[in-house]
Scaffold this motif. Sequence first.
Motif, mmCIF file in Angstrom:
data_model
loop_
_atom_site.group_PDB
_atom_site.id
_atom_site.type_symbol
_atom_site.label_atom_id
_atom_site.label_comp_id
_atom_site.label_asym_id
_atom_site.label_seq_id
_atom_site.Cartn_x
_atom_site.Cartn_y
_atom_site.Cartn_z
ATOM 1 N N SER A 33 0.832 -1.196 0.000
ATOM 2 C CA SER A 33 0.000 0.000 0.000
ATOM 3 C C SER A 33 0.870 1.251 0.000
ATOM 4 O O SER A 33 1.946 1.267 0.603
ATOM 5 N N ILE A 34 0.401 2.289 -0.692
ATOM 6 C CA ILE A 34 1.103 3.569 -0.682
ATOM 7 C C ILE A 34 0.221 4.641 -0.043
ATOM 8 O O ILE A 34 0.396 5.826 -0.294
ATOM 9 N N TYR A 35 -0.727 4.190 0.796
ATOM 10 C CA TYR A 35 -1.636 5.154 1.434
ATOM 11 C C TYR A 35 -0.877 6.073 2.384
ATOM 12 O O TYR A 35 -1.312 7.187 2.665
ATOM 13 N N ASN A 36 0.271 5.609 2.901
ATOM 14 C CA ASN A 36 1.056 6.404 3.852
ATOM 15 C C ASN A 36 2.165 7.198 3.156
ATOM 16 O O ASN A 36 3.153 7.568 3.784
ATOM 17 N N ALA A 37 2.001 7.438 1.864
ATOM 18 C CA ALA A 37 3.035 8.133 1.094
ATOM 19 C C ALA A 37 3.273 9.537 1.633
ATOM 20 O O ALA A 37 2.338 10.224 2.053
ATOM 21 N N ASN A 38 4.531 9.951 1.628
ATOM 22 C CA ASN A 38 4.888 11.307 2.032
ATOM 23 C C ASN A 38 6.133 11.730 1.274
ATOM 24 O O ASN A 38 6.785 10.914 0.610
ATOM 25 N N TRP A 39 6.479 12.993 1.386
ATOM 26 C CA TRP A 39 7.609 13.523 0.626
ATOM 27 C C TRP A 39 8.946 12.985 1.125
ATOM 28 O O TRP A 39 9.914 12.940 0.372
ATOM 29 N N GLN A 40 9.018 12.550 2.381
ATOM 30 C CA GLN A 40 10.245 11.944 2.883
ATOM 31 C C GLN A 40 10.545 10.636 2.162
ATOM 32 O O GLN A 40 11.695 10.361 1.813
ATOM 33 N N TYR A 41 9.523 9.818 1.947
ATOM 34 C CA TYR A 41 9.715 8.576 1.205
ATOM 35 C C TYR A 41 10.187 8.860 -0.221
ATOM 36 O O TYR A 41 11.034 8.145 -0.763
ATOM 37 N N ILE A 42 9.634 9.896 -0.817
ATOM 38 C CA ILE A 42 10.025 10.252 -2.184
ATOM 39 C C ILE A 42 11.478 10.688 -2.244
ATOM 40 O O ILE A 42 12.244 10.265 -3.124
ATOM 41 N N VAL A 43 11.884 11.528 -1.290
ATOM 42 C CA VAL A 43 13.282 11.973 -1.237
ATOM 43 C C VAL A 43 14.209 10.795 -0.990
ATOM 44 O O VAL A 43 15.302 10.712 -1.546
ATOM 45 N N MET A 44 13.756 9.829 -0.187
ATOM 46 C CA MET A 44 14.576 8.659 0.097
ATOM 47 C C MET A 44 14.746 7.775 -1.145
ATOM 48 O O MET A 44 15.823 7.221 -1.391
ATOM 49 N N MET A 45 13.703 7.636 -1.962
ATOM 50 C CA MET A 45 13.782 6.791 -3.160
ATOM 51 C C MET A 45 14.553 7.445 -4.293
ATOM 52 O O MET A 45 15.147 6.756 -5.132
ATOM 53 N N LEU A 46 14.548 8.763 -4.332
ATOM 54 C CA LEU A 46 15.093 9.484 -5.479
ATOM 55 C C LEU A 46 16.545 9.133 -5.804
ATOM 56 O O LEU A 46 16.874 8.860 -6.969
ATOM 57 N N PRO A 47 17.476 9.109 -4.815
ATOM 58 C CA PRO A 47 18.867 8.774 -5.156
ATOM 59 C C PRO A 47 19.011 7.393 -5.774
ATOM 60 O O PRO A 47 19.836 7.193 -6.679
ATOM 61 N N TRP A 48 18.219 6.431 -5.312
ATOM 62 C CA TRP A 48 18.291 5.075 -5.863
ATOM 63 C C TRP A 48 17.839 5.052 -7.314
ATOM 64 O O TRP A 48 18.432 4.345 -8.150
ATOM 65 N N LEU A 49 16.795 5.813 -7.631
ATOM 66 C CA LEU A 49 16.301 5.847 -8.999
ATOM 67 C C LEU A 49 17.205 6.662 -9.923
ATOM 68 O O LEU A 49 17.180 6.479 -11.135
ATOM 69 N N ILE A 50 17.971 7.571 -9.361
ATOM 70 C CA ILE A 50 18.938 8.325 -10.168
ATOM 71 C C ILE A 50 20.171 7.488 -10.449
ATOM 72 O O ILE A 50 20.734 7.524 -11.553
ATOM 73 N N LEU A 51 20.593 6.684 -9.484
ATOM 74 C CA LEU A 51 21.854 5.941 -9.597
ATOM 75 C C LEU A 51 21.704 4.597 -10.308
ATOM 76 O O LEU A 51 22.486 4.277 -11.211
ATOM 77 N N LEU A 52 20.731 3.780 -9.931
ATOM 78 C CA LEU A 52 20.699 2.381 -10.363
ATOM 79 C C LEU A 52 20.189 2.165 -11.797
ATOM 80 O O LEU A 52 20.787 1.366 -12.530
ATOM 81 N N PRO A 53 19.086 2.797 -12.255
ATOM 82 C CA PRO A 53 18.637 2.548 -13.630
ATOM 83 C C PRO A 53 19.691 2.836 -14.704
ATOM 84 O O PRO A 53 19.790 2.038 -15.659
ATOM 85 N N PRO A 54 20.488 3.914 -14.623
ATOM 86 C CA PRO A 54 21.529 4.086 -15.649
ATOM 87 C C PRO A 54 22.553 2.954 -15.660
ATOM 88 O O PRO A 54 23.044 2.576 -16.734
ATOM 89 N N ILE A 55 22.891 2.421 -14.480
ATOM 90 C CA ILE A 55 23.829 1.292 -14.434
ATOM 91 C C ILE A 55 23.227 0.082 -15.141
ATOM 92 O O ILE A 55 23.908 -0.621 -15.903
ATOM 93 N N ILE A 56 21.940 -0.167 -14.893
ATOM 94 C CA ILE A 56 21.261 -1.295 -15.541
ATOM 95 C C ILE A 56 21.190 -1.075 -17.049
ATOM 96 O O ILE A 56 21.491 -1.982 -17.840
ATOM 97 N N TRP A 57 20.797 0.124 -17.460
ATOM 98 C CA TRP A 57 20.648 0.395 -18.890
ATOM 99 C C TRP A 57 21.983 0.290 -19.618
ATOM 100 O O TRP A 57 22.038 -0.155 -20.770
ATOM 101 N N ALA A 58 23.072 0.680 -18.964
ATOM 102 C CA ALA A 58 24.403 0.576 -19.574
ATOM 103 C C ALA A 58 24.795 -0.875 -19.816
ATOM 104 O O ALA A 58 25.654 -1.157 -20.661
ATOM 105 N N ARG A 59 24.187 -1.808 -19.092
ATOM 106 C CA ARG A 59 24.466 -3.236 -19.262
ATOM 107 C C ARG A 59 23.345 -3.939 -20.024
ATOM 108 O O ARG A 59 23.218 -5.170 -19.926
#
Length: 340
Positions: A195-221
């Motif tokens: 569930s994402i009913y408890n979503a807040n901006w802190q969770y978004i800020v926490m996820m952001l670095p992972w989504l910036i870093l990991l997908p480019p590494i995957i796409w490069a491979r």
Amino acid sequence: MLRAETPKFYLVLVTALMLLLAAVYVSLTNGTYDISVRDVIKTFLRLDPVREFDLVIFEFRLPRIVLGVMVGFALGLAGSVIQGVTRNPLSEPGILGINAGAGMAVVLFMLVFQGQIDVSGWASVLLMPMFGIAGGLAATAMIFIFARHQGSLDPQRVILVGIAVATGFGSLSMYISLKMNPNDFEMATVWLAGSIYNANWQYIVMMLPWLILLPPIIWARSKVLDLFQLDELNVRGLGVKVERERNWLLVCSIGLVSVSVAVSGSIAFIGLIAPHMARRLVGLRHQLNLPISGLLGSLMIVVADFIGRTVFAPAELAVGIVVSIIGVPYFVYLLIISKR
């Protein structure tokens, strides 16, 4: 071949983006408290803002939408990688037990620190993904230990071992949650349903670095993922360092799954359905279907969350349950197709 596929890829990409934007628009303006497009624009541009609109948009709906887009993209991308690495089209983070392993670790975190760390505080936001990644790595290690046959992964054993791992970690999560006080148990139960009913901006800020870093590494491979569709001996013969590349791809996908589980609980079938749809739309080349898998995952989460939030109002159905209602028949369909 890539040039011939590119126009179709861009057509699918634009269509997926337009559908996602339409889903975001509908989810933002509709619900228990409907808001017109004009009021939404005025609120965003800060033109005569209304306190009620600020509360509904910036505190309730927009964080859920943004977090749903991020979680869906991460799960769709991770599912495509895991299917490519295991060479099994039925592999998925939920089915293989990676979700369950990460979820068990997060539930353990809730038990150990209950009453000591605010679940919405920054300490919790920073620590929960670390626990999730540890649980996801533990589940993956068990799969690699028990699903190997004659030195390589057996695609059939991967599914069987994954189901066993998911069942074991799921039972352990339930046992740990029973040790909690009633309030924490209720929160953990809802969270485990996805569930994402408890979503807040802190969770978004926490996820952001992972989504910036990991997908480019995957796409490069992505080209390495294409080679993994061959027999492992042939891949080694092409000069690919199989273990190193596999470990990189798995660690990146586990990171995406674990951080998603940490903020949304265990949402299954996104990593199964989105990659299958992407391959049907743009082909087997991972350079093309990886971003489509992510976008389709985002679209599925946003639509499922809107359905769970509105169709059963004033009650609310967890997004993980809505996705499972769709995912179980689709999984049975894939099993029938794979046998043929």
